[in-house]
Write a protein that holds these residues in place. Structure first.
Motif, PDB file in Angstrom:
ATOM      1  N   ARG A   1       0.841  -1.366   0.053  1.00 29.26           N
ATOM      2  CA  ARG A   1      -0.174  -0.117  -0.043  1.00 29.26           C
ATOM      3  C   ARG A   1       0.911   1.193  -0.113  1.00 29.26           C
ATOM      4  O   ARG A   1       0.605   2.150  -0.781  1.00 29.26           O
ATOM      5  CB  ARG A   1      -0.953   0.014   1.255  1.00 29.26           C
ATOM      6  N   ARG A   2       2.099   1.346   0.787  1.00 26.51           N
ATOM      7  CA  ARG A   2       2.676   2.463   1.056  1.00 26.51           C
ATOM      8  C   ARG A   2       3.425   2.538  -0.475  1.00 26.51           C
ATOM      9  O   ARG A   2       3.707   3.721  -0.998  1.00 26.51           O
ATOM     10  CB  ARG A   2       3.919   2.156   1.944  1.00 26.51           C
ATOM     11  N   LEU A   3       4.105   1.580  -1.033  1.00 24.53           N
ATOM     12  CA  LEU A   3       4.671   1.562  -2.312  1.00 24.53           C
ATOM     13  C   LEU A   3       3.761   1.984  -3.537  1.00 24.53           C
ATOM     14  O   LEU A   3       4.296   2.969  -4.093  1.00 24.53           O
ATOM     15  CB  LEU A   3       5.386   0.330  -2.786  1.00 24.53           C
TER      16      LEU A   3
ATOM     17  N   TYR B   1      11.298   3.852  -4.616  1.00 28.20           N
ATOM     18  CA  TYR B   1      10.730   2.242  -4.332  1.00 28.20           C
ATOM     19  C   TYR B   1      11.859   1.859  -3.153  1.00 28.20           C
ATOM     20  O   TYR B   1      11.077   1.507  -1.934  1.00 28.20           O
ATOM     21  CB  TYR B   1      11.075   1.351  -5.405  1.00 28.20           C
ATOM     22  N   ALA B   2      13.050   2.190  -3.081  1.00 27.11           N
ATOM     23  CA  ALA B   2      13.949   1.746  -2.236  1.00 27.11           C
ATOM     24  C   ALA B   2      13.704   2.475  -0.840  1.00 27.11           C
ATOM     25  O   ALA B   2      13.774   1.772   0.206  1.00 27.11           O
ATOM     26  CB  ALA B   2      15.395   1.667  -2.759  1.00 27.11           C
ATOM     27  N   GLU B   3      13.379   3.762  -1.007  1.00 26.72           N
ATOM     28  CA  GLU B   3      13.414   4.586   0.368  1.00 26.72           C
ATOM     29  C   GLU B   3      11.971   4.124   0.836  1.00 26.72           C
ATOM     30  O   GLU B   3      12.028   4.184   2.144  1.00 26.72           O
ATOM     31  CB  GLU B   3      13.296   5.869  -0.127  1.00 26.72           C
ATOM     32  N   VAL B   4      11.004   4.129   0.121  1.00 28.52           N
ATOM     33  CA  VAL B   4       9.562   3.662   0.687  1.00 28.52           C
ATOM     34  C   VAL B   4       9.692   2.347   1.434  1.00 28.52           C
ATOM     35  O   VAL B   4       9.208   2.102   2.348  1.00 28.52           O
ATOM     36  CB  VAL B   4       8.519   3.842  -0.247  1.00 28.52           C
ATOM     37  N   LEU B   5      10.277   1.330   0.662  1.00 32.17           N
ATOM     38  CA  LEU B   5      10.311  -0.110   0.992  1.00 32.17           C
ATOM     39  C   LEU B   5      11.148  -0.088   2.466  1.00 32.17           C
ATOM     40  O   LEU B   5      10.595  -0.637   3.616  1.00 32.17           O
ATOM     41  CB  LEU B   5      10.982  -0.925   0.118  1.00 32.17           C
ATOM     42  N   SER B   6      12.211   0.555   2.589  1.00 33.09           N
ATOM     43  CA  SER B   6      12.854   0.771   3.943  1.00 33.09           C
ATOM     44  C   SER B   6      12.264   1.354   4.942  1.00 33.09           C
ATOM     45  O   SER B   6      12.135   0.881   6.029  1.00 33.09           O
ATOM     46  CB  SER B   6      14.367   1.510   3.457  1.00 33.09           C
ATOM     47  N   SER B   7      11.699   2.603   4.912  1.00 31.97           N
ATOM     48  CA  SER B   7      10.705   3.167   5.583  1.00 31.97           C
ATOM     49  C   SER B   7       9.675   2.418   6.026  1.00 31.97           C
ATOM     50  O   SER B   7       9.084   2.176   7.375  1.00 31.97           O
ATOM     51  CB  SER B   7      10.304   4.550   5.138  1.00 31.97           C
ATOM     52  N   ALA B   8       9.027   1.725   5.185  1.00 32.92           N
ATOM     53  CA  ALA B   8       7.606   0.689   5.492  1.00 32.92           C
ATOM     54  C   ALA B   8       8.254  -0.239   6.637  1.00 32.92           C
ATOM     55  O   ALA B   8       7.483  -0.542   7.447  1.00 32.92           O
ATOM     56  CB  ALA B   8       7.001   0.330   4.298  1.00 32.92           C
ATOM     57  N   LEU B   9       9.430  -0.867   6.243  1.00 34.92           N
ATOM     58  CA  LEU B   9       9.632  -2.041   6.853  1.00 34.92           C
ATOM     59  C   LEU B   9      10.163  -1.500   8.523  1.00 34.92           C
ATOM     60  O   LEU B   9       9.955  -2.227   9.202  1.00 34.92           O
ATOM     61  CB  LEU B   9      10.865  -2.619   6.327  1.00 34.92           C
ATOM     62  N   ASN B  10      10.858  -0.237   8.301  1.00 35.46           N
ATOM     63  CA  ASN B  10      11.412   0.422   9.493  1.00 35.46           C
ATOM     64  C   ASN B  10      10.031   0.618  10.443  1.00 35.46           C
ATOM     65  O   ASN B  10       9.866   0.169  11.754  1.00 35.46           O
ATOM     66  CB  ASN B  10      12.127   1.718   9.441  1.00 35.46           C
ATOM     67  N   THR B  11       9.229   1.255   9.975  1.00 32.68           N
ATOM     68  CA  THR B  11       7.760   1.461  10.605  1.00 32.68           C
ATOM     69  C   THR B  11       6.936   0.057  10.988  1.00 32.68           C
ATOM     70  O   THR B  11       6.777  -0.166  12.285  1.00 32.68           O
ATOM     71  CB  THR B  11       6.865   2.195   9.741  1.00 32.68           C
ATOM     72  N   ALA B  12       6.775  -0.863  10.173  1.00 36.29           N
ATOM     73  CA  ALA B  12       6.332  -2.113  10.485  1.00 36.29           C
ATOM     74  C   ALA B  12       7.021  -3.040  11.465  1.00 36.29           C
ATOM     75  O   ALA B  12       6.595  -3.588  12.574  1.00 36.29           O
ATOM     76  CB  ALA B  12       6.279  -3.198   9.297  1.00 36.29           C
ATOM     77  N   GLY B  13       8.586  -2.718  11.599  1.00 39.61           N
ATOM     78  CA  GLY B  13       9.418  -3.310  12.668  1.00 39.61           C
ATOM     79  C   GLY B  13       9.175  -2.871  13.680  1.00 39.61           C
ATOM     80  O   GLY B  13       9.621  -3.636  15.026  1.00 39.61           O
ATOM     81  N   ALA B  14       8.734  -1.720  14.110  1.00 36.58           N
ATOM     82  CA  ALA B  14       8.287  -1.130  15.405  1.00 36.58           C
ATOM     83  C   ALA B  14       7.043  -1.766  15.863  1.00 36.58           C
ATOM     84  O   ALA B  14       6.623  -1.527  17.106  1.00 36.58           O
ATOM     85  CB  ALA B  14       8.365   0.426  15.357  1.00 36.58           C
ATOM     86  N   ASP B  15       6.182  -2.442  15.156  1.00 35.10           N
ATOM     87  CA  ASP B  15       4.897  -3.000  15.608  1.00 35.10           C
ATOM     88  C   ASP B  15       5.247  -4.295  16.222  1.00 35.10           C
ATOM     89  O   ASP B  15       5.808  -5.226  15.526  1.00 35.10           O
ATOM     90  CB  ASP B  15       4.179  -3.128  14.332  1.00 35.10           C
TER      91      ASP B  15
END
Length: 148
Positions: free
Chosen positions: A29-31, A120-134
């Motif tokens: 969704r973010r991508l 794509y690379a920036e958003v992927l990393s950011s989304a995984l970082n955010t999800a990793g905090a959940d």
């Protein structure tokens, strides 16, 4: 294997799979939203341009492209039609087999992909970082990142 043991394994597998699907949906969704907003292309278009740009001659049979990005042949045909209308790809007939149709990336398509790749690379990393905090998704993200 006993029914109880099988049931607990199935439940455990289902929990893990549910987390993978939740992570996938969140990241996709973010991508998708960001690629559309910043570059005017959807996630499927991005993936098609990526796959086409990675080939030596910039082309793939339509069925192979469909298989690579997980779409049906009719869906990939519509997708390549959209890319063609935007000037990013075109359809070409196979000279040896007139039934074979290829998707071919254009120079504009290569440029659009190159511009979108950093996003794509920036958003992927950011989304995984955010999800990793959940707390529910942290172990799934960690597993993905350590297996790479």
């Amino acid at each position: 294997m006993s029914d109880a043991k099988y049931s607990s394994l199935a439940s455990s597998d289902q929990v893990v799979w549910g987390r993978v699907l939740a992570l996938h949906a969140y990241v996709e969704r973010r991508l998708s939203q960001t690629l559309q907003r910043r570059h005017g292309i959807g996630l499927s278009e991005y993936r098609a341009l990526e796959d086409l740009s990675r080939t030596v001659d910039g082309e793939l049979r339509m069925q192979e492209l469909a298989d690579r990005i997980g779409l049906s042949q009719s869906s990939v045909s519509r997708l390549v039609g959209r890319l063609s209308a935007a000037g990013y790809a075109l359809k070409d007939l196979c000279p040896a087999d007139k039934r074979g149709v290829y998707a071919v990336i254009t120079e504009d398509g290569r440029e659009r992909f190159a511009e979108a790749r950093a996003t794509y690379a920036e958003v992927l990393s950011s989304a995984l970082n955010t999800a990793g905090a959940d707390p529910l998704l942290a172990s799934t993200v960690q597993s993905l990142r350590t297996s790479a």
